[in-house]
Design a protein around this motif. Sequence first.
Motif, PDB file in Angstrom:
ATOM      1  N   TRP A  59       0.821  -1.203   0.000  1.00  0.00           N
ATOM      2  CA  TRP A  59       0.000   0.000   0.000  1.00  0.00           C
ATOM      3  C   TRP A  59       0.863   1.266   0.000  1.00  0.00           C
ATOM      4  O   TRP A  59       0.596   2.214  -0.749  1.00  0.00           O
ATOM      5  N   VAL A  60       1.904   1.311   0.859  1.00  0.00           N
ATOM      6  CA  VAL A  60       2.786   2.482   0.884  1.00  0.00           C
ATOM      7  C   VAL A  60       3.425   2.686  -0.486  1.00  0.00           C
ATOM      8  O   VAL A  60       3.493   3.805  -0.997  1.00  0.00           O
ATOM      9  N   ARG A  61       3.866   1.609  -1.127  1.00  0.00           N
ATOM     10  CA  ARG A  61       4.510   1.704  -2.449  1.00  0.00           C
ATOM     11  C   ARG A  61       3.522   2.212  -3.515  1.00  0.00           C
ATOM     12  O   ARG A  61       3.866   3.050  -4.339  1.00  0.00           O
ATOM     13  N   ARG A  62       2.265   1.724  -3.476  1.00  0.00           N
ATOM     14  CA  ARG A  62       1.247   2.176  -4.442  1.00  0.00           C
ATOM     15  C   ARG A  62       0.863   3.637  -4.198  1.00  0.00           C
ATOM     16  O   ARG A  62       0.653   4.401  -5.128  1.00  0.00           O
ATOM     17  N   THR A  63       0.760   4.001  -2.909  1.00  0.00           N
ATOM     18  CA  THR A  63       0.298   5.340  -2.560  1.00  0.00           C
ATOM     19  C   THR A  63       1.351   6.403  -2.841  1.00  0.00           C
ATOM     20  O   THR A  63       1.029   7.498  -3.296  1.00  0.00           O
ATOM     21  N   TRP A  64       2.610   6.097  -2.576  1.00  0.00           N
ATOM     22  CA  TRP A  64       3.703   7.044  -2.799  1.00  0.00           C
ATOM     23  C   TRP A  64       4.803   6.371  -3.632  1.00  0.00           C
ATOM     24  O   TRP A  64       5.904   6.118  -3.163  1.00  0.00           O
ATOM     25  N   PRO A  65       4.525   6.113  -4.929  1.00  0.00           N
ATOM     26  CA  PRO A  65       5.471   5.358  -5.759  1.00  0.00           C
ATOM     27  C   PRO A  65       6.794   6.089  -6.000  1.00  0.00           C
ATOM     28  O   PRO A  65       7.816   5.451  -6.271  1.00  0.00           O
ATOM     29  N   ASP A  66       6.806   7.409  -5.895  1.00  0.00           N
ATOM     30  CA  ASP A  66       8.044   8.156  -6.147  1.00  0.00           C
ATOM     31  C   ASP A  66       8.957   8.223  -4.924  1.00  0.00           C
ATOM     32  O   ASP A  66      10.080   8.690  -5.013  1.00  0.00           O
ATOM     33  N   ASP A 120      -2.597  11.910   3.271  1.00  0.00           N
ATOM     34  CA  ASP A 120      -1.512  12.258   2.346  1.00  0.00           C
ATOM     35  C   ASP A 120      -1.330  13.763   2.432  1.00  0.00           C
ATOM     36  O   ASP A 120      -2.221  14.536   2.071  1.00  0.00           O
ATOM     37  N   LYS A 121      -0.179  14.206   2.906  1.00  0.00           N
ATOM     38  CA  LYS A 121       0.053  15.632   3.122  1.00  0.00           C
ATOM     39  C   LYS A 121       0.077  16.428   1.813  1.00  0.00           C
ATOM     40  O   LYS A 121      -0.239  17.612   1.795  1.00  0.00           O
ATOM     41  N   ALA A 122       0.416  15.779   0.718  1.00  0.00           N
ATOM     42  CA  ALA A 122       0.470  16.480  -0.572  1.00  0.00           C
ATOM     43  C   ALA A 122      -0.919  16.677  -1.173  1.00  0.00           C
ATOM     44  O   ALA A 122      -1.212  17.731  -1.746  1.00  0.00           O
ATOM     45  N   THR A 123      -1.792  15.665  -1.052  1.00  0.00           N
ATOM     46  CA  THR A 123      -3.100  15.738  -1.711  1.00  0.00           C
ATOM     47  C   THR A 123      -4.249  15.966  -0.743  1.00  0.00           C
ATOM     48  O   THR A 123      -5.350  16.317  -1.157  1.00  0.00           O
ATOM     49  N   GLY A 124      -4.024  15.709   0.563  1.00  0.00           N
ATOM     50  CA  GLY A 124      -5.093  15.822   1.550  1.00  0.00           C
ATOM     51  C   GLY A 124      -6.002  14.600   1.590  1.00  0.00           C
ATOM     52  O   GLY A 124      -6.940  14.529   2.372  1.00  0.00           O
ATOM     53  N   GLU A 125      -5.714  13.614   0.739  1.00  0.00           N
ATOM     54  CA  GLU A 125      -6.532  12.398   0.677  1.00  0.00           C
ATOM     55  C   GLU A 125      -6.327  11.563   1.950  1.00  0.00           C
ATOM     56  O   GLU A 125      -5.214  11.419   2.427  1.00  0.00           O
ATOM     57  N   VAL A 126      -7.443  11.030   2.467  1.00  0.00           N
ATOM     58  CA  VAL A 126      -7.389  10.165   3.647  1.00  0.00           C
ATOM     59  C   VAL A 126      -7.401   8.721   3.174  1.00  0.00           C
ATOM     60  O   VAL A 126      -8.288   8.315   2.421  1.00  0.00           O
ATOM     61  N   HIS A 127      -6.408   7.969   3.605  1.00  0.00           N
ATOM     62  CA  HIS A 127      -6.277   6.568   3.193  1.00  0.00           C
ATOM     63  C   HIS A 127      -6.567   5.629   4.360  1.00  0.00           C
ATOM     64  O   HIS A 127      -6.088   5.851   5.468  1.00  0.00           O
ATOM     65  N   ASP A 128      -7.360   4.584   4.085  1.00  0.00           N
ATOM     66  CA  ASP A 128      -7.461   3.469   5.025  1.00  0.00           C
ATOM     67  C   ASP A 128      -6.194   2.653   4.840  1.00  0.00           C
ATOM     68  O   ASP A 128      -5.816   2.327   3.715  1.00  0.00           O
ATOM     69  N   VAL A 129      -5.519   2.315   5.920  1.00  0.00           N
ATOM     70  CA  VAL A 129      -4.230   1.626   5.827  1.00  0.00           C
ATOM     71  C   VAL A 129      -4.443   0.125   6.021  1.00  0.00           C
ATOM     72  O   VAL A 129      -4.872  -0.308   7.094  1.00  0.00           O
ATOM     73  N   PRO A 130      -4.137  -0.667   4.997  1.00  0.00           N
ATOM     74  CA  PRO A 130      -4.272  -2.120   5.146  1.00  0.00           C
ATOM     75  C   PRO A 130      -3.131  -2.680   5.988  1.00  0.00           C
ATOM     76  O   PRO A 130      -2.045  -2.104   6.058  1.00  0.00           O
ATOM     77  N   GLY A 131      -3.393  -3.801   6.618  1.00  0.00           N
ATOM     78  CA  GLY A 131      -2.345  -4.461   7.398  1.00  0.00           C
ATOM     79  C   GLY A 131      -2.137  -3.864   8.768  1.00  0.00           C
ATOM     80  O   GLY A 131      -1.203  -4.235   9.474  1.00  0.00           O
ATOM     81  N   VAL A 132      -3.004  -2.925   9.183  1.00  0.00           N
ATOM     82  CA  VAL A 132      -2.884  -2.296  10.499  1.00  0.00           C
ATOM     83  C   VAL A 132      -4.266  -2.286  11.141  1.00  0.00           C
ATOM     84  O   VAL A 132      -5.259  -1.984  10.481  1.00  0.00           O
ATOM     85  N   VAL A 133      -4.326  -2.619  12.417  1.00  0.00           N
ATOM     86  CA  VAL A 133      -5.576  -2.531  13.172  1.00  0.00           C
ATOM     87  C   VAL A 133      -5.308  -1.742  14.449  1.00  0.00           C
ATOM     88  O   VAL A 133      -4.178  -1.680  14.924  1.00  0.00           O
ATOM     89  N   ILE A 134      -6.343  -1.145  14.968  1.00  0.00           N
ATOM     90  CA  ILE A 134      -6.256  -0.446  16.245  1.00  0.00           C
ATOM     91  C   ILE A 134      -6.754  -1.431  17.295  1.00  0.00           C
ATOM     92  O   ILE A 134      -7.878  -1.927  17.217  1.00  0.00           O
ATOM     93  N   LYS A 135      -5.885  -1.753  18.241  1.00  0.00           N
ATOM     94  CA  LYS A 135      -6.264  -2.709  19.277  1.00  0.00           C
ATOM     95  C   LYS A 135      -5.463  -2.422  20.536  1.00  0.00           C
ATOM     96  O   LYS A 135      -4.517  -1.629  20.495  1.00  0.00           O
ATOM     97  N   LYS A 163      10.009   5.272   8.456  1.00  0.00           N
ATOM     98  CA  LYS A 163       8.728   5.668   7.878  1.00  0.00           C
ATOM     99  C   LYS A 163       7.591   4.923   8.568  1.00  0.00           C
ATOM    100  O   LYS A 163       6.511   5.493   8.807  1.00  0.00           O
ATOM    101  N   LEU A 164       7.821   3.660   8.889  1.00  0.00           N
ATOM    102  CA  LEU A 164       6.808   2.896   9.606  1.00  0.00           C
ATOM    103  C   LEU A 164       6.508   3.560  10.947  1.00  0.00           C
ATOM    104  O   LEU A 164       5.341   3.724  11.315  1.00  0.00           O
ATOM    105  N   ALA A 165       7.546   3.980  11.661  1.00  0.00           N
ATOM    106  CA  ALA A 165       7.352   4.657  12.943  1.00  0.00           C
ATOM    107  C   ALA A 165       6.551   5.947  12.755  1.00  0.00           C
ATOM    108  O   ALA A 165       5.661   6.265  13.550  1.00  0.00           O
ATOM    109  N   GLU A 166       6.835   6.674  11.689  1.00  0.00           N
ATOM    110  CA  GLU A 166       6.119   7.912  11.386  1.00  0.00           C
ATOM    111  C   GLU A 166       4.640   7.634  11.092  1.00  0.00           C
ATOM    112  O   GLU A 166       3.751   8.318  11.601  1.00  0.00           O
TER     113      GLU A 166
END
Length: 193
Positions: A95-102, A136-151, A118-121
């Motif tokens: 997901w990080v690679r797709r979201t910020w490929p550059d 995303d600070k550049a676009t303002g888009e809110v992303h659901d992050v896969p592979g992470v849960v709040i617990k 970056k993971l810590a950030e």
Amino acid sequence: MSAEQATAPADEQPVESLRDLAIEEAALDLLAARVAAAKKDVRARTQAALDTAAKRDGVERIVATLPTGQQVATISLRKGETGPVVTDEEALARWVRRTWPDQEWTETRIVRTVRPWKLAELVAEMEAAGAAKVVDKATGEVHDVPGVVIKPTRARTHALTWRKGGKDATAEAWRTGALAHQLAAITAGGDDK
């Protein structure tokens, strides 16, 4: 120690009995093991009772009182913590690679991973948001992050705080037998391995 004993050569000073030392060490070893087991058991029972009392009545602390009525300690509920926990590093890295490929925030090994800084950030951002979401600070888009849960990340627990003189008073109550009922399991017979 008398003046004669203090000036006597080392070979003339009284020597503790090796047999006395051996039984003292054996007894203390047994006592330490039983105390550790009893403490683990009573902490679990206390936690369950505190959790129930907090849910039912809002109780967050209780005073430890000797049979004489003297208050010797306070036991306070400590709330657990909840936060983001990475459960699927590979999905997160994709997901990080797709979201910020550059950006070079991921590394390709056998599986893609997010660089630790970056993971810590990202985890800090999700923790602040209280959700597995990143903006995303550049676009303002809110992303659901896969592979992470709040617990829960730290279990709810409790702490014991001694009052001034509480340890001495408790030791005296133990010495005189006033706590015999509470401490019976420690000295009771049992199957020791």
